[in-house]
Design an enzyme around this catalytic site. Structure first.
Site, PDB file in Angstrom:
ATOM      1  N   ASP A   1      25.862  47.277  50.527  1.00 14.56           N
ATOM      2  CA  ASP A   1      24.471  47.448  50.072  1.00 14.56           C
ATOM      3  C   ASP A   1      23.581  47.990  51.192  1.00 14.56           C
ATOM      4  O   ASP A   1      23.514  47.408  52.265  1.00 14.56           O
ATOM      5  CB  ASP A   1      23.986  46.061  49.610  1.00 14.56           C
ATOM      6  CG  ASP A   1      22.520  46.025  49.199  1.00 14.56           C
ATOM      7  OD1 ASP A   1      21.962  47.090  48.886  1.00 14.56           O
ATOM      8  OD2 ASP A   1      21.955  44.910  49.181  1.00 14.56           O
TER       9      ASP A   1
ATOM     10  N   HIS B   1      17.827  41.439  49.853  1.00 14.75           N
ATOM     11  CA  HIS B   1      18.814  42.343  50.466  1.00 14.75           C
ATOM     12  C   HIS B   1      18.843  42.196  51.986  1.00 14.75           C
ATOM     13  O   HIS B   1      17.826  41.934  52.619  1.00 14.75           O
ATOM     14  CB  HIS B   1      18.482  43.799  50.116  1.00 14.75           C
ATOM     15  CG  HIS B   1      18.469  44.066  48.643  1.00 14.75           C
ATOM     16  ND1 HIS B   1      19.598  44.463  47.959  1.00 14.75           N
ATOM     17  CD2 HIS B   1      17.477  43.978  47.732  1.00 14.75           C
ATOM     18  CE1 HIS B   1      19.284  44.620  46.673  1.00 14.75           C
ATOM     19  NE2 HIS B   1      18.005  44.325  46.509  1.00 14.75           N
TER      20      HIS B   1
HETATM   21 ZN   LIG Z   1      20.810  45.852  43.034  1.00 16.32          ZN
HETATM   22 ZN   LIG Z   2      20.348  42.601  42.778  1.00 20.31          ZN
END
Ligand SMILES: [Zn+2]
Ligand SMILES: [Zn+2]
Length: 546
Positions: free
Chosen positions: A193, A366
């Site tokens: 990510d 994130h």
């Molecule tokens: Zn996502």
């Molecule tokens: Zn997510």
């Protein structure tokens, strides 16, 4: 078997934030990871949402062994109904993710034919030649997983959305031990990510929100209305905790919030005592100081509850002076303008609005740069492919990988549709396949193309001009003066002159016999108007013969 290639095919989420969808292909076997949607940018008029172009899979649908969903956010689940219409394959998800997918499918009446399987973090499933091991990751929703995918070509780690939160709301940190164990086996490639690759340092723990919410509850004089995503289950928990502490009752407003909260409570992912909760109707009748409402609409969407509250068009209730509105979210790139417009409108209606820039009422789900380095060190991949992010995020993430010592030629920054192949432990780029957009407009899928969106843009920008002609059936001469109607077309100086001149042009063109074709006439009028006004309205010519 050994000489076959592992092909990794990104269908969405690389080069954009949203509509994540990754394909792993080995021989005549396909594993799909995530089927997400993306919300349109401001300039995509009338488009509800966008899904990946997965035509590549439709042609090979009999090869698909399974669909694994990493977590319950829309950008990973939102296209599932569309995918299932074309591809008949079993779905695997953890309990909460499955619950959210089930609600989504049942809204579309598709739950009956879907093959849903519950899997737990820590378990392993065999899908054709892919052995998929799920490991827990922290994110802004509980029950998220990353995947260790063992293929005949090697072991691939797919991070999903993750962060390294040591004090998450559900007390369940990312599974460091599993990451280290996978590294011990030798990881061929890591796909991770990149959403926050341009943020230095560490993403704060969800714990910091507790203090911010306590502040809001301590100071609020009237109702508190918290807007968030309907899938942000941990945020519901945190608001509930604060409500309990400050003696307020909690209510969910809007179907998706109500359904998701109910499901998450039933599955044990949301711990809210029965006596804390009231219905939205009850809450609205109570003393404003005794309630907190949660609803959707953090992205400035005009049809969401928060969007309607900001314009005074919500049916159930209105903003009243004294309300405290909390936007517990971060604008998705591209939505900033509409989010700030909504905030301004809420202030105008008398609400006190608290958002990310004012108080820490939101933290990202994130990883930031230091967490990305930690993941790379833990997993020790031979090759690295940044996923989930705009091109700038992917490049930044690639830089981070080089900083920690992964050689330049072992990192691939790729966008949707670029195939990557692994054979004999070597990575190389394969062919390009379509990796574009499919627009969903109401219930129409894919019928609205780029050209329709361009036409809508032109209409919105410069309006239209309609030229109505009545011709003699026999001679094809004009029977009446051409009628010209304009809407949204602005011609400030000498407007009437311009329309007269256009009328004259139309008459002359028809009399000279050049205007037989409507399209030619439309083109002539268009360039005439552009010369005079530097605007490009849509021009339509209609004919009737009498
Ligand atoms: Zn996502
Ligand atoms: Zn997510």
């Amino acid at each position: 078997m050994k000489d076959k290639k592992l092909r990794i095919i990104p269908l969405g989420g690389l080069g954009e934030v949203g509509k994540n969808m990754m394909v792993y292909e080995y021989g005549e076997n396909i594993l799909i990871v995530d089927t997400g949607l993306m919300f349109p940018e401001n300039d995509m008029l009338g488009i509800d949402y966008i899904i990946p172009d997965f035509q590549y899979l439709v042609d090979k649908s009999q090869w698909v062994r399974g669909i694994v969903i990493t977590h319950g956010h829309e950008d990973h689940t939102g296209a599932i109904a569309h995918v299932l219409e074309q591809i008949n394959a079993p779905i695997y998800a953890t309990p909460l993710t499955r619950g959210l997918v089930e609600l989504k499918l049942s809204r579309g009446g598709q739950l009956g034919k879907a093959q849903l399987n519950t899997v737990q973090a820590g378990s392993s499933i065999q899908l054709g030649p892919f052995q998929v091991e799920l490991f827990h990751v922290c994110h802004s929703i509980p029950d998220g997983v990353g995947l260790g995918i063992t293929t005949p070509a090697g072991l691939v780690v797919h991070s999903g959305d993750y962060k390294f939160d040591h004090t998450p709301v559900d007390g369940w940190p990312t599974d460091y031990a599993k990451l280290a164990e996978l590294a011990g086996r030798g990881v061929l490639a890591l796909l991770a990510d990149s959403t926050n690759a341009d943020r230095p340092g560490w993403t704060p723990s969800e714990k910091v929100l507790d203090a911010a919410f306590r502040d809001v509850f301590r100071n609020a004089q009237g109702r508190i209305i918290v807007a968030s995503f309907a899938s942000l289950i941990s945020r519901m928990q945190q608001v509930g905790n604060a409500a309990e502490q400050f003696g307020r009752k909690m209510a969910f407003a809007g179907a998706s919030m109500v359904e998701n909260a109910k499901m998450a409570r039933n599955l044990g992912y949301l711990d809210l005592p029965e006596e804390l909760l009231v219905s939205a109707d009850q809450a609205l009748k109570m003393n404003p100081k005794e309630v907190v409402l949660m609803c959707t609409g953090t992205q400035g969407e005009p049809t969401s509850i928060m969007g309607r509250l900001s314009t005074g068009s919500n049916r159930q209730f209105d903003i009243v002076p004294g309300d405290t509105v909390v936007l517990s979210s971060h604008p998705i790139p591209g939505n900033e303008e509409s989010v700030y417009r909504t905030i301004n409108r809420l202030f105008r209606r008398g609400a006190k609005v608290i958002y990310e820039n004012i108080a820490p009422v939101h933290v990202s789900g994130h990883a930031s740069q230091e967490e990305m380095k930690l993941l790379l060190h833990l997993v020790k991949p031979k090759y690295f492919i940044p996923i989930h992010g705009e091109l700038r995020h992917l490049h930044q993430h690639a830089d981070i990988a080089r900083q920690i010592g992964i050689p330049e030629d072992h990192v691939s920054v790729i966008e949707n549709g670029q195939v990557v192949e692994f054979q004999n432990s070597e990575m190389r780029l394969g062919e390009r396949i379509p990796g574009g957009y499919v627009f969903v407009d109401g219930t129409r899928v894919g019928e609205v193309g780029r050209s329709v969106v361009r036409e809508r843009e032109a209409l919105a920008r410069d309006g239209f001009v309609l030229v109505n002609l009545t011709l003699d059936r026999d001679t094809c001469n004009l029977r009446e003066e051409p009628e010209i109607i304009t809407r949204g077309f602005i011609y400030t100086r000498n407007g009437d002159d311009l329309l007269d001149a256009t009328r004259k042009l139309v008459k002359e063109t028809i009399m000279s016999g050049d205007g037989g074709l409507q399209q030619d006439l439309e083109q002539t009028v268009k360039s005439f108007l552009y010369d005079r006004t530097k605007r490009r309205p849509m021009v339509f010519v209609t004919l009737s013969r009498t």
